[in-house]
Scaffold this motif. Structure first.
Motif, PDB file in Angstrom:
ATOM      1  N   HIS A  47      40.735  49.760  37.105  1.00 29.94           N
ATOM      2  CA  HIS A  47      41.150  50.071  38.473  1.00 29.94           C
ATOM      3  C   HIS A  47      42.667  50.238  38.439  1.00 29.94           C
ATOM      4  O   HIS A  47      43.388  49.279  38.164  1.00 29.94           O
ATOM      5  N   ASP A  48      43.128  51.452  38.694  1.00 30.88           N
ATOM      6  CA  ASP A  48      44.552  51.757  38.559  1.00 30.88           C
ATOM      7  C   ASP A  48      45.438  50.991  39.527  1.00 30.88           C
ATOM      8  O   ASP A  48      46.580  50.671  39.208  1.00 30.88           O
ATOM      9  N   ASN A  49      44.925  50.694  40.737  1.00 33.06           N
ATOM     10  CA  ASN A  49      45.781  50.132  41.782  1.00 33.06           C
ATOM     11  C   ASN A  49      45.378  48.756  42.281  1.00 33.06           C
ATOM     12  O   ASN A  49      46.050  48.209  43.153  1.00 33.06           O
ATOM     13  N   GLU A  50      44.276  48.205  41.781  1.00 28.69           N
ATOM     14  CA  GLU A  50      43.794  46.942  42.320  1.00 28.69           C
ATOM     15  C   GLU A  50      43.477  45.933  41.217  1.00 28.69           C
ATOM     16  O   GLU A  50      42.888  46.275  40.208  1.00 28.69           O
ATOM     17  N   ASP A  51      43.865  44.692  41.461  1.00 27.24           N
ATOM     18  CA  ASP A  51      43.379  43.576  40.655  1.00 27.24           C
ATOM     19  C   ASP A  51      41.946  43.303  41.119  1.00 27.24           C
ATOM     20  O   ASP A  51      41.575  43.642  42.246  1.00 27.24           O
ATOM     21  N   GLU A  52      41.164  42.646  40.268  1.00 27.01           N
ATOM     22  CA  GLU A  52      39.767  42.371  40.613  1.00 27.01           C
ATOM     23  C   GLU A  52      39.455  40.916  40.279  1.00 27.01           C
ATOM     24  O   GLU A  52      39.741  40.452  39.180  1.00 27.01           O
ATOM     25  N   LEU A  53      38.895  40.188  41.253  1.00 23.17           N
ATOM     26  CA  LEU A  53      38.532  38.797  41.047  1.00 23.17           C
ATOM     27  C   LEU A  53      37.025  38.670  40.932  1.00 23.17           C
ATOM     28  O   LEU A  53      36.289  39.186  41.771  1.00 23.17           O
ATOM     29  N   PHE A  54      36.565  38.010  39.881  1.00 25.23           N
ATOM     30  CA  PHE A  54      35.151  37.722  39.650  1.00 25.23           C
ATOM     31  C   PHE A  54      34.965  36.211  39.753  1.00 25.23           C
ATOM     32  O   PHE A  54      35.676  35.455  39.096  1.00 25.23           O
ATOM     33  N   MET A  55      34.002  35.752  40.578  1.00 25.67           N
ATOM     34  CA  MET A  55      33.676  34.336  40.670  1.00 25.67           C
ATOM     35  C   MET A  55      32.189  34.174  40.416  1.00 25.67           C
ATOM     36  O   MET A  55      31.362  34.794  41.105  1.00 25.67           O
ATOM     37  N   VAL A  56      31.834  33.367  39.435  1.00 24.42           N
ATOM     38  CA  VAL A  56      30.439  33.214  39.039  1.00 24.42           C
ATOM     39  C   VAL A  56      29.808  32.026  39.769  1.00 24.42           C
ATOM     40  O   VAL A  56      30.325  30.908  39.721  1.00 24.42           O
ATOM     41  N   PHE A  57      28.688  32.296  40.441  1.00 24.22           N
ATOM     42  CA  PHE A  57      27.938  31.258  41.141  1.00 24.22           C
ATOM     43  C   PHE A  57      26.733  30.788  40.331  1.00 24.22           C
ATOM     44  O   PHE A  57      26.286  29.662  40.483  1.00 24.22           O
ATOM     45  N   LYS A  58      26.193  31.662  39.489  1.00 26.53           N
ATOM     46  CA  LYS A  58      25.025  31.309  38.678  1.00 26.53           C
ATOM     47  C   LYS A  58      25.091  32.098  37.379  1.00 26.53           C
ATOM     48  O   LYS A  58      25.359  33.295  37.388  1.00 26.53           O
ATOM     49  N   GLY A  59      24.857  31.424  36.254  1.00 30.38           N
ATOM     50  CA  GLY A  59      24.836  32.100  34.963  1.00 30.38           C
ATOM     51  C   GLY A  59      26.208  32.157  34.316  1.00 30.38           C
ATOM     52  O   GLY A  59      27.140  31.458  34.722  1.00 30.38           O
ATOM     53  N   THR A  60      26.312  33.014  33.309  1.00 28.87           N
ATOM     54  CA  THR A  60      27.569  33.201  32.575  1.00 28.87           C
ATOM     55  C   THR A  60      27.875  34.682  32.472  1.00 28.87           C
ATOM     56  O   THR A  60      27.060  35.451  31.966  1.00 28.87           O
ATOM     57  N   LEU A  61      29.039  35.066  32.960  1.00 25.95           N
ATOM     58  CA  LEU A  61      29.515  36.441  32.873  1.00 25.95           C
ATOM     59  C   LEU A  61      30.380  36.575  31.623  1.00 25.95           C
ATOM     60  O   LEU A  61      31.187  35.695  31.329  1.00 25.95           O
ATOM     61  N   LEU A  62      30.198  37.652  30.891  1.00 30.46           N
ATOM     62  CA  LEU A  62      31.031  37.957  29.728  1.00 30.46           C
ATOM     63  C   LEU A  62      31.845  39.195  30.055  1.00 30.46           C
ATOM     64  O   LEU A  62      31.302  40.189  30.536  1.00 30.46           O
ATOM     65  N   MET A  63      33.157  39.127  29.812  1.00 29.92           N
ATOM     66  CA  MET A  63      34.026  40.260  30.115  1.00 29.92           C
ATOM     67  C   MET A  63      34.698  40.716  28.830  1.00 29.92           C
ATOM     68  O   MET A  63      35.470  39.964  28.222  1.00 29.92           O
ATOM     69  N   ASP A  64      34.384  41.942  28.414  1.00 26.72           N
ATOM     70  CA  ASP A  64      34.991  42.526  27.220  1.00 26.72           C
ATOM     71  C   ASP A  64      36.268  43.256  27.599  1.00 26.72           C
ATOM     72  O   ASP A  64      36.356  43.869  28.671  1.00 26.72           O
ATOM     73  N   PHE A  65      37.244  43.212  26.682  1.00 27.96           N
ATOM     74  CA  PHE A  65      38.487  43.951  26.839  1.00 27.96           C
ATOM     75  C   PHE A  65      38.695  44.805  25.602  1.00 27.96           C
ATOM     76  O   PHE A  65      38.174  44.504  24.527  1.00 27.96           O
ATOM     77  N   ARG A  66      39.465  45.866  25.721  1.00 32.35           N
ATOM     78  CA  ARG A  66      39.641  46.845  24.638  1.00 32.35           C
ATOM     79  C   ARG A  66      40.333  46.271  23.406  1.00 32.35           C
ATOM     80  O   ARG A  66      40.217  46.835  22.325  1.00 32.35           O
TER      81      ARG A  66
END
Length: 124
Positions: A47-66
């Motif tokens: 996202h060129d112009n916005e930060d993004e917040l992820f909040m996990v309520f259930k499970g496990t999120l995996l976030m890959d970066f380049r």
């Protein structure tokens, strides 16, 4: 004046099944509060112009970066992805309940468009 009331987040999660499709549950200061169920792989995007917040309520999120790094976000944790940083959310096969907090103008798949892109978000 708009009615002021609490929002039961887990109840809102029970109202939809479709994965990778954000649903709006609130709005404040030009931002949307969105819920999304995630499973398996999403697409690389930024996202060129916005930060993004992820909040996990259930499970496990995996976030890959380049850079090859993967960040694990567990229940009760948040991850903030700065604007312009390419990322790919995914799960280990389980369904993850995720809350997103981002500006109203944020495009679902950021700077790309494909079959997973949602253009019209629904309020629940």
């Amino acid at each position: 004046m708009q009615e002021i009331k609490s929002i039961n987040i887990m109840e809102k999660f029970s109202l939809f099944e479709k994965q990778w499709t954000p649903h709006i549950i609130g709005e404040l200061n030009g931002q949307y509060v969105k819920l999304c169920k995630l499973k398996d792989d999403f697409v690389w995007h930024s996202h060129d112009n916005e930060d993004e917040l992820f909040m996990v309520f259930k499970g496990t999120l995996l976030m890959d970066f380049r850079d090859g790094k993967t960040v694990e976000v567990k229940e009760g944790e948040i991850l903030i992805v700065p604007k312009g940083v390419e990322h790919r959310p995914h799960t280990n096969g389980e369904i993850v309940f995720n809350l997103l907090f981002e500006p109203k103008a944020t495009l679902h798949t950021g700077n790309i468009e494909n079959e997973k892109t949602v253009k019209e978000l629904e309020w629940i």
